[in-house]
Each structure stands twice: as structure tokens, then as C-alpha cells.
Design a protein around this motif. Structure first.
Motif, PDB file in Angstrom:
ATOM      1  N   ASN A  80     -35.322 -33.776  36.264  1.00 30.23           N
ATOM      2  CA  ASN A  80     -36.384 -34.592  36.861  1.00 30.23           C
ATOM      3  C   ASN A  80     -35.813 -35.877  37.461  1.00 30.23           C
ATOM      4  N   ALA A  81     -34.882 -36.480  36.729  1.00 29.92           N
ATOM      5  CA  ALA A  81     -34.262 -37.716  37.223  1.00 29.92           C
ATOM      6  C   ALA A  81     -33.461 -37.455  38.490  1.00 29.92           C
ATOM      7  N   ALA A  82     -32.746 -36.342  38.523  1.00 28.58           N
ATOM      8  CA  ALA A  82     -31.944 -35.991  39.696  1.00 28.58           C
ATOM      9  C   ALA A  82     -32.844 -35.679  40.897  1.00 28.58           C
ATOM     10  N   ALA A  83     -33.944 -34.952  40.631  1.00 24.15           N
ATOM     11  CA  ALA A  83     -34.877 -34.619  41.717  1.00 24.15           C
ATOM     12  C   ALA A  83     -35.547 -35.878  42.259  1.00 24.15           C
ATOM     13  N   ASN A  84     -35.905 -36.796  41.368  1.00 26.35           N
ATOM     14  CA  ASN A  84     -36.524 -38.053  41.773  1.00 26.35           C
ATOM     15  C   ASN A  84     -35.567 -38.894  42.617  1.00 26.35           C
ATOM     16  N   PHE A  85     -34.307 -38.914  42.206  1.00 24.70           N
ATOM     17  CA  PHE A  85     -33.288 -39.657  42.961  1.00 24.70           C
ATOM     18  C   PHE A  85     -33.127 -39.072  44.360  1.00 24.70           C
ATOM     19  N   GLN A  86     -33.051 -37.746  44.438  1.00 24.33           N
ATOM     20  CA  GLN A  86     -32.867 -37.081  45.723  1.00 24.33           C
ATOM     21  C   GLN A  86     -34.052 -37.343  46.657  1.00 24.33           C
ATOM     22  N   GLN A  87     -35.241 -37.320  46.079  1.00 25.13           N
ATOM     23  CA  GLN A  87     -36.443 -37.551  46.879  1.00 25.13           C
ATOM     24  C   GLN A  87     -36.479 -38.985  47.427  1.00 25.13           C
ATOM     25  N   LYS A  88     -36.158 -39.940  46.575  1.00 26.36           N
ATOM     26  CA  LYS A  88     -36.138 -41.339  47.002  1.00 26.36           C
ATOM     27  C   LYS A  88     -35.071 -41.562  48.065  1.00 26.36           C
ATOM     28  N   LEU A  89     -33.940 -40.860  47.894  1.00 24.78           N
ATOM     29  CA  LEU A  89     -32.842 -41.012  48.864  1.00 24.78           C
ATOM     30  C   LEU A  89     -33.263 -40.493  50.234  1.00 24.78           C
ATOM     31  N   GLN A  90     -33.945 -39.347  50.237  1.00 25.68           N
ATOM     32  CA  GLN A  90     -34.377 -38.751  51.502  1.00 25.68           C
ATOM     33  C   GLN A  90     -35.484 -39.565  52.171  1.00 25.68           C
ATOM     34  N   ASN A  91     -36.308 -40.201  51.349  1.00 24.49           N
ATOM     35  CA  ASN A  91     -37.439 -40.981  51.888  1.00 24.49           C
ATOM     36  C   ASN A  91     -37.126 -42.471  52.044  1.00 24.49           C
ATOM     37  N   ASN A  92     -35.833 -42.804  51.968  1.00 24.20           N
ATOM     38  CA  ASN A  92     -35.416 -44.209  52.070  1.00 24.20           C
ATOM     39  C   ASN A  92     -36.157 -45.091  51.071  1.00 24.20           C
ATOM     40  N   GLY A  93     -36.268 -44.591  49.847  1.00 23.45           N
ATOM     41  CA  GLY A  93     -37.013 -45.319  48.819  1.00 23.45           C
ATOM     42  C   GLY A  93     -36.228 -46.405  48.117  1.00 23.45           C
ATOM     43  N   PHE A  94     -34.943 -46.506  48.394  1.00 22.60           N
ATOM     44  CA  PHE A  94     -34.124 -47.541  47.774  1.00 22.60           C
ATOM     45  C   PHE A  94     -34.055 -48.769  48.681  1.00 22.60           C
ATOM     46  N   ALA A 100     -29.285 -47.601  44.928  1.00 22.95           N
ATOM     47  CA  ALA A 100     -29.110 -46.149  44.924  1.00 22.95           C
ATOM     48  C   ALA A 100     -27.889 -45.767  44.085  1.00 22.95           C
ATOM     49  N   GLU A 101     -26.802 -46.510  44.266  1.00 24.31           N
ATOM     50  CA  GLU A 101     -25.582 -46.217  43.511  1.00 24.31           C
ATOM     51  C   GLU A 101     -25.788 -46.458  42.020  1.00 24.31           C
ATOM     52  N   SER A 102     -26.577 -47.476  41.694  1.00 23.70           N
ATOM     53  CA  SER A 102     -26.858 -47.787  40.293  1.00 23.70           C
ATOM     54  C   SER A 102     -27.646 -46.658  39.632  1.00 23.70           C
ATOM     55  N   GLN A 103     -28.635 -46.126  40.356  1.00 26.09           N
ATOM     56  CA  GLN A 103     -29.433 -45.035  39.800  1.00 26.09           C
ATOM     57  C   GLN A 103     -28.605 -43.753  39.698  1.00 26.09           C
ATOM     58  N   GLN A 104     -27.753 -43.537  40.678  1.00 24.27           N
ATOM     59  CA  GLN A 104     -26.889 -42.363  40.649  1.00 24.27           C
ATOM     60  C   GLN A 104     -25.927 -42.428  39.452  1.00 24.27           C
ATOM     61  N   ALA A 105     -25.405 -43.614  39.199  1.00 27.05           N
ATOM     62  CA  ALA A 105     -24.502 -43.804  38.058  1.00 27.05           C
ATOM     63  C   ALA A 105     -25.237 -43.562  36.734  1.00 27.05           C
ATOM     64  N   ALA A 106     -26.510 -43.976  36.688  1.00 27.45           N
ATOM     65  CA  ALA A 106     -27.320 -43.771  35.478  1.00 27.45           C
ATOM     66  C   ALA A 106     -27.533 -42.284  35.229  1.00 27.45           C
ATOM     67  N   ILE A 107     -27.751 -41.523  36.313  1.00 30.33           N
ATOM     68  CA  ILE A 107     -27.927 -40.071  36.182  1.00 30.33           C
ATOM     69  C   ILE A 107     -26.640 -39.412  35.709  1.00 30.33           C
ATOM     70  N   GLN A 108     -25.502 -39.887  36.199  1.00 33.63           N
ATOM     71  CA  GLN A 108     -24.214 -39.336  35.778  1.00 33.63           C
ATOM     72  C   GLN A 108     -23.957 -39.612  34.298  1.00 33.63           C
ATOM     73  N   ARG A 109     -24.344 -40.821  33.846  1.00 34.61           N
ATOM     74  CA  ARG A 109     -24.203 -41.150  32.426  1.00 34.61           C
ATOM     75  C   ARG A 109     -25.121 -40.267  31.574  1.00 34.61           C
ATOM     76  N   GLN A 110     -26.323 -40.006  32.102  1.00 34.00           N
ATOM     77  CA  GLN A 110     -27.270 -39.141  31.406  1.00 34.00           C
ATOM     78  C   GLN A 110     -26.719 -37.726  31.288  1.00 34.00           C
ATOM     79  N   GLN A 111     -26.053 -37.256  32.357  1.00 30.52           N
ATOM     80  CA  GLN A 111     -25.457 -35.923  32.342  1.00 30.52           C
ATOM     81  C   GLN A 111     -24.304 -35.848  31.343  1.00 30.52           C
TER      82      GLN A 111
END
Length: 200
Positions: A80-94, A100-111
Motif C-alpha cells: 500500500n505504501a509503495a502504491a501510494n508513493f507511485q501514485q503521488k509521484l505520477q500525479n506530482n503530489g510531492f 519524494a526521496e524521503s518517502q522512498q527511503a522510508a519505504i525501503q526501510r520498511q521493506q
């Protein structure tokens, strides 16, 4: 190792033998023409009727189910976190590249955390399985050492599946062994319960 536990899971509802049940074989019945006394124990019956096996199998089943549920929940949260990140990235939500890099790093830590958790849970389950196998082997060896002082078999085999193509029923001591193991196990539980009460 888990194959044995899985067999027990599949048939753990089978009725246990009565404690006063007569042994299926005697030492004399196990003697062949060469004077060698042979007996065998049905592993499948041992796994489904020995109380220690039945109880520990349920423990392993519960631990395995809990671990699987925990990993599924955390895995779903990661997806869900990865899908949310991808959606925000595509919709220029950051608001910035840094965000964006901070959220991506958080997802990597979660993984990474999920992978570490999976490894830990698998290790814990493997340790519990080893503990069970060692306990089963130890109790069986101790029982057979005492049991065979009177029976004096030269060879006691395990019969599981087709590993012995044919064996006459008179060599089968499975019920004898199960009854004896269950008596010893109940005695052990009573002793442990008594010690627990004395400490109170």
C-alpha cells in the motif's frame, strides 16, 4: 523436519489408544528363525497418537499461522505504501524532490524491516521444530532403552510409508510403545505440575 509435523497436523484428531490396551507384540512373537528378535514401530501412528507429538504439533501450527498472518499484514502495508508513493509521484503530489526521496527511503526501510522480520520468524520456527524433534528423539530413545531391558529385541525399526515393503503384524510393537510413551509423558506432566504448586 516439518514433514513429520505436517503429518501429525493432518491426522491429530485420531483417537489415542487406551492406556490399558494390550501390547500388539511380545518379545517371543518378534523372534525369527535365526533367533534374531526384530520389531518395528509405525511412525505415522506414533505421530498421531503420542500426546507429546499432538501437543507440540498444535504449538507449531499456531506459531506458523501467527507468523504467516503477521508477515501478510506487514507485506500488505508495504504494498500500500509503495502504491501510494507511485501514485503521488505520477500525479506530482510531492512538493519537492527531497520529500519524494524521503518517502522512498522510508519505504525501503520498511521493506528491509519486513525481510528481517521474516528471517527472524523463520529462524524461531526452525528452532522450535528442532526442539520438538530433539524432544521426540530423546523421549523415544529413553523409553526404548528401558522397554528393551525386558523385551530384548536385537533390532527395532521405524516403519513409515513404504520404507519397509512388508512386515508381519506380529513384529509390530507400535501400540506398546505409544502406550508406554503416553504413560511416561503424563507422569512427567504431573511431576512438573506438582513442582509448580510447591513453588507457590
Amino acid at each position: 523436519m516439518m514433514a513429520a509435523a505436517a503429518m501429525a497436523l493432518a491426522a491429530c484428531n485420531n483417537a489415542s489408544p487406551k492406556m490399558d490396551e494390550q501390547p500388539a507384540a511380545t518379545a517371543a512373537a518378534g523372534e525369527n528363525t535365526n533367533g534374531v528378535k526384530i520389531a518395528y514401530v509405525e511412525v505415522d501412528s506414533l505421530m498421531t497418537q503420542y500426546e507429546f507429538c499432538k501437543e507440540f504439533t498444535l504449538i507449531l501450527q499456531k506459531k506458523s499461522t501467527n507468523a504467516r498472518n503477521t508477515l501478510n499484514q506487514k507485506g500488505q502495508a508495504l504494498q500500500n505504501a509503495a502504491a501510494n508513493f507511485q501514485q503521488k509521484l505520477q500525479n506530482n503530489g510531492f512538493t519537492s524532490r527531497e520529500q519524494a526521496e524521503s518517502q522512498q527511503a522510508a519505504i525501503q526501510r520498511q521493506q528491509q524491516s519486513l525481510q528481517e522480520l521474516q528471517a527472524r520468524l523463520e529462524n524461531e520456527l526452525a528452532n522450535e521444530t528442532n526442539k520438538y524433534n530433539e524432544g521426540l528423539r530423546d523421549s523415544l530413545q529413553h523409553f526404548l532403552a528401558a522397554y528393551n531391558k525386558d523385551k530384548k529385541f536385537d533390532l527395532i525399526l521405524t516403519k513409515q510409508g513404504d520404507n519397509i515393503l512388508y512386515a508381519a503384524k506380529r513384529f509390530d510393537i507400535t501400540n506398546d510403545v505409544i502406550n508406554g510413551l503416553n504413560k511416561r509423558y503424563k507422569s512427567t506432566l504431573k511431576t512438573a505440575e506438582t513442582k509448580k504448586e510447591e513453588k507457590k
